[in-house]
Design an enzyme around this catalytic site. Structure first.
Site, PDB file in Angstrom:
ATOM      1  N   THR A 198       0.858  -1.197   0.000  1.00  0.00           N
ATOM      2  CA  THR A 198       0.000   0.000   0.000  1.00  0.00           C
ATOM      3  C   THR A 198       0.887   1.238   0.000  1.00  0.00           C
ATOM      4  O   THR A 198       1.573   1.516   0.991  1.00  0.00           O
ATOM      5  CB  THR A 198      -0.902   0.026   1.248  1.00  0.00           C
ATOM      6  OG1 THR A 198      -1.647  -1.185   1.296  1.00  0.00           O
ATOM      7  CG2 THR A 198      -1.854   1.222   1.184  1.00  0.00           C
ATOM      8  N   LYS A 246      -7.082   2.006  -2.908  1.00  0.00           N
ATOM      9  CA  LYS A 246      -6.713   1.357  -1.629  1.00  0.00           C
ATOM     10  C   LYS A 246      -6.686   2.388  -0.494  1.00  0.00           C
ATOM     11  O   LYS A 246      -7.130   2.119   0.625  1.00  0.00           O
ATOM     12  CB  LYS A 246      -5.352   0.671  -1.804  1.00  0.00           C
ATOM     13  CG  LYS A 246      -4.738   0.127  -0.543  1.00  0.00           C
ATOM     14  CD  LYS A 246      -5.571  -0.977   0.075  1.00  0.00           C
ATOM     15  CE  LYS A 246      -4.969  -1.433   1.400  1.00  0.00           C
ATOM     16  NZ  LYS A 246      -5.927  -2.192   2.198  1.00  0.00           N
ATOM     17  N   LYS A 266       0.066   5.273   8.406  1.00  0.00           N
ATOM     18  CA  LYS A 266       0.670   5.627   7.102  1.00  0.00           C
ATOM     19  C   LYS A 266      -0.422   5.792   6.040  1.00  0.00           C
ATOM     20  O   LYS A 266      -0.410   6.738   5.259  1.00  0.00           O
ATOM     21  CB  LYS A 266       1.670   4.521   6.725  1.00  0.00           C
ATOM     22  CG  LYS A 266       2.256   4.553   5.340  1.00  0.00           C
ATOM     23  CD  LYS A 266       1.710   3.492   4.394  1.00  0.00           C
ATOM     24  CE  LYS A 266       1.749   2.073   4.836  1.00  0.00           C
ATOM     25  NZ  LYS A 266       1.141   1.114   3.919  1.00  0.00           N
TER      26      LYS A 266
HETATM   27  N1  LIG Z   1      -1.249  -6.426   7.565  1.00  0.00           N
HETATM   28  C1  LIG Z   1      -2.354  -6.172   6.893  1.00  0.00           C
HETATM   29  O1  LIG Z   1      -3.469  -6.474   7.331  1.00  0.00           O
HETATM   30  C2  LIG Z   1      -2.322  -5.506   5.562  1.00  0.00           C
HETATM   31  C3  LIG Z   1      -1.224  -4.810   5.113  1.00  0.00           C
HETATM   32  N2  LIG Z   1      -1.259  -4.213   3.883  1.00  0.00           N
HETATM   33  C4  LIG Z   1      -0.112  -3.481   3.379  1.00  0.00           C
HETATM   34  O2  LIG Z   1       0.822  -4.459   2.935  1.00  0.00           O
HETATM   35  C5  LIG Z   1       2.159  -4.019   3.173  1.00  0.00           C
HETATM   36  C6  LIG Z   1       2.863  -5.031   4.069  1.00  0.00           C
HETATM   37  O3  LIG Z   1       2.138  -5.103   5.277  1.00  0.00           O
HETATM   38  P1  LIG Z   1       2.539  -6.137   6.443  1.00  0.00           P
HETATM   39  O4  LIG Z   1       2.954  -7.428   5.841  1.00  0.00           O
HETATM   40  O5  LIG Z   1       1.425  -6.090   7.389  1.00  0.00           O
HETATM   41  O6  LIG Z   1       3.784  -5.378   7.049  1.00  0.00           O
HETATM   42  P2  LIG Z   1       4.987  -5.938   7.946  1.00  0.00           P
HETATM   43  O7  LIG Z   1       5.430  -4.768   8.737  1.00  0.00           O
HETATM   44  O8  LIG Z   1       4.609  -7.182   8.627  1.00  0.00           O
HETATM   45  O9  LIG Z   1       6.100  -6.294   6.846  1.00  0.00           O
HETATM   46  C7  LIG Z   1       6.785  -5.279   6.166  1.00  0.00           C
HETATM   47  C8  LIG Z   1       7.753  -5.884   5.173  1.00  0.00           C
HETATM   48  O10 LIG Z   1       8.447  -4.813   4.527  1.00  0.00           O
HETATM   49  C9  LIG Z   1       9.868  -5.052   4.697  1.00  0.00           C
HETATM   50  N3  LIG Z   1      10.586  -3.776   4.747  1.00  0.00           N
HETATM   51  C10 LIG Z   1      10.352  -2.733   5.567  1.00  0.00           C
HETATM   52  N4  LIG Z   1      11.201  -1.728   5.303  1.00  0.00           N
HETATM   53  C11 LIG Z   1      12.013  -2.151   4.305  1.00  0.00           C
HETATM   54  C12 LIG Z   1      13.086  -1.569   3.585  1.00  0.00           C
HETATM   55  N5  LIG Z   1      13.504  -0.321   3.835  1.00  0.00           N
HETATM   56  N6  LIG Z   1      13.676  -2.309   2.628  1.00  0.00           N
HETATM   57  C13 LIG Z   1      13.250  -3.551   2.355  1.00  0.00           C
HETATM   58  N7  LIG Z   1      12.237  -4.164   2.989  1.00  0.00           N
HETATM   59  C14 LIG Z   1      11.616  -3.462   3.950  1.00  0.00           C
HETATM   60  C15 LIG Z   1       9.976  -5.830   5.979  1.00  0.00           C
HETATM   61  O11 LIG Z   1      11.226  -6.481   6.029  1.00  0.00           O
HETATM   62  P3  LIG Z   1      11.867  -6.937   7.444  1.00  0.00           P
HETATM   63  O12 LIG Z   1      11.250  -8.272   7.743  1.00  0.00           O
HETATM   64  O13 LIG Z   1      13.309  -7.008   7.197  1.00  0.00           O
HETATM   65  O14 LIG Z   1      11.482  -5.891   8.455  1.00  0.00           O
HETATM   66  C16 LIG Z   1       8.794  -6.788   5.796  1.00  0.00           C
HETATM   67  O15 LIG Z   1       9.115  -7.814   4.895  1.00  0.00           O
HETATM   68  C17 LIG Z   1       2.021  -2.621   3.764  1.00  0.00           C
HETATM   69  O16 LIG Z   1       2.113  -1.686   2.734  1.00  0.00           O
HETATM   70  C18 LIG Z   1       0.630  -2.625   4.377  1.00  0.00           C
HETATM   71  O17 LIG Z   1       0.085  -1.334   4.465  1.00  0.00           O
HETATM   72  C19 LIG Z   1      -2.327  -4.343   3.040  1.00  0.00           C
HETATM   73  C20 LIG Z   1      -3.418  -5.046   3.434  1.00  0.00           C
HETATM   74  C21 LIG Z   1      -3.517  -5.631   4.728  1.00  0.00           C
HETATM   75  O1  LIG Z   2      -4.498  -2.475   4.571  1.00  0.00           O
HETATM   76  C1  LIG Z   2      -5.017  -3.234   5.390  1.00  0.00           C
HETATM   77  C2  LIG Z   2      -6.392  -3.643   5.264  1.00  0.00           C
HETATM   78  C3  LIG Z   2      -6.836  -4.536   6.360  1.00  0.00           C
HETATM   79  C4  LIG Z   2      -8.210  -5.059   6.052  1.00  0.00           C
HETATM   80  O2  LIG Z   2      -8.729  -4.835   4.950  1.00  0.00           O
HETATM   81  O3  LIG Z   2      -8.747  -5.739   6.940  1.00  0.00           O
END
Ligand SMILES: NC(=O)C1=CN([C@@H]2O[C@H](COP(=O)(O)OP(=O)(O)OC[C@H]3O[C@@H](n4cnc5c(N)ncnc54)[C@H](OP(=O)(O)O)[C@@H]3O)[C@@H](O)[C@H]2O)C=CC1
Ligand SMILES: O=CCCC(=O)O
Length: 357
Positions: free
Chosen positions: A95, A170, A238
């Site tokens: 996102t 989104k 964010k």
């Molecule tokens: N969780 C949710 O319910 C949802 C999340 N999203 C979106 O999806 C994305 C991922 O979310 P989520 O999995 O929850 O987040 P997490 O915080 O669990 O994971 C983040 C990921 O990004 C990596 N990362 C962070 N900073 C860097 C960097 N500078 N360089 C390279 N890799 C980096 C992390 O690596 P490392 O392991 O090394 O920290 C990790 O793999 C976000 O944009 C979020 O807004 C969308 C829908 C639902």
């Molecule tokens: O970006 C996160 C969305 C979480 C949700 O749809 O439940």
């Protein structure tokens, strides 16, 4: 189909596992490389860098935390741009804002690659169950190629036209979700302070016109003060920030979203950013009191026990001073509530860390 997968956080891990379980060959990379091990045990290969993954795979998906992570993985040393070339596709499912997505798209297409943004609606459980909603935009030919993967990851995918439309969609969805979460938090707080049962409020909401899966899933945990991270609060904040910027760009007044963003910011400042976004409830209901649905007597005994323990053990004057301060707060919090005979103060994890620190 062999795909690359960059970013194994909460979402990326669940999505990559899902692809593996449905017969896709998956080559993974994560900034913290040790997180790849669990995927390797389930049949994935590992690329040492984003560039190595792109080199190996025709199609690579990314699921990264925020705009700066998304840009860094593409533009930095050993990044995606070093190996992307004609015939290869890059699909960013993170996102981010439309500007970030467009920058990535331009750089990739300049090198002959195809780009698709494809952020998702749905959280950890839908990601595990292949029930996400995919909001794709960009290169239609790449979208068509990715449909088999999207069918595994989601229950529905939309193709929304030019790059930026998926990102904007989104952000609109998450702006609404964050605002609704704030409304639920305030409602739970108001019910409690008015002497009503929070659980009964959830039951009533569930039977009415605003029943929704989020209230049903998160509500019961919120009233227990439990926030295991499915969607981390720092990411929700964010998304509010990026949605508000989109509002600025388009001169859309969004006072509800702005107020909700302030609550998420406050929650982050209290150290709640890594908890689920429902932890914004802690900001609303003033974590210092227990609801009627919990056991106030246990809270008061725990508070006094902690006080006496720290007085006897703590060598740090600051800890003793903090304990006294908290005791004073306890007395103040009890005063107006004791006449209802139901509600007392509890310690938030923030206060406990103050005490211990
Ligand atoms: N969780 C949710 O319910 C949802 C999340 N999203 C979106 O999806 C994305 C991922 O979310 P989520 O999995 O929850 O987040 P997490 O915080 O669990 O994971 C983040 C990921 O990004 C990596 N990362 C962070 N900073 C860097 C960097 N500078 N360089 C390279 N890799 C980096 C992390 O690596 P490392 O392991 O090394 O920290 C990790 O793999 C976000 O944009 C979020 O807004 C969308 C829908 C639902
Ligand atoms: O970006 C996160 C969305 C979480 C949700 O749809 O439940």
């Amino acid at each position: 189909m062999e795909v690359g997968f960059l970013g194994l956080g909460i979402m990326g891990k669940a999505m990559a596992v899902n692809l593996l379980h449905h017969g896709f060959g998956v080559t993974v990379w994560n900034r913290t490389l040790s997180k790849c091990q669990e995927l390797v045990e389930q049949g994935a290969s590992v690329g040492e860098t984003p560039a190595a993954v792109i080199n190996k795979c025709k199609y690579t998906i990314a699921m990264l935390s925020d705009p700066s992570a998304a840009l860094s993985v593409v533009f930095d040393k050993d990044g995606v741009l070093e190996q992307i070339c004609s015939g290869k596709g890059y699909i960013d499912m993170s996102t981010v804002d439309a500007e970030t997505s467009s920058k990535i798209s331009e750089a990739i297409t300049k090198k002959g690659g195809y780009f698709l943004e494809a952020p998702v609606s749905g959280s950890k459980k839908p990601a595990e169950d292949g029930q996400l909603v995919i909001l794709a935009a960009g290169e239609k030919a790449l979208y068509d190629k990715m449909v088999p993967a999207f069918d595994v990851l989601g229950k529905k995918s939309f193709f929304l036209g030019e790059v930026g439309n998926g990102a904007k969609f989104k952000l609109v969805v998450n702006m609404i979700m964050g605002s609704v979460m704030n409304a639920l938090s305030e409602g739970l707080c108001l019910a409690d302070r008015s002497g009503l049962s929070q659980q009964t409020l959830l039951d009533v909401l569930d039977l009415g016109a605003i029943a929704n899966p989020m209230f049903k899933l998160k509500g019961p945990a919120m009233i227990k003060g439990s926030y295991p991270p499915a969607f981390p609060l720092k990411h929700q904040q964010k998304d509010m920030r990026l949605a508000l910027a989109l509002g600025d760009e388009n001169a859309v007044s969004m006072p509800i979203a702005a107020a909700s963003n302030e609550a998420f910011k406050k929650a982050r400042s209290l150290g709640l950013g890594d908890l689920d976004f429902s932890a914004v409830f802690e900001v609303k209901h003033d974590a210092r009191h227990f609801s009627k649905d919990q056991n106030p007597r246990i809270a008061s005994y725990a508070a006094f026990a902690l006080y006496f323990f720290l007085c006897s053990k703590a060598s740090k004057p600051a800890a003793v001073a903090n304990t006294r301060f908290l005791l004073l707060e306890l007395v103040l919090a009890m005063g107006p509530r004791l006449h209802k005979g139901s509600q007392l103060m509890s310690f938030s994890s923030f206060e406990v860390s103050l005490l211990l620190g």
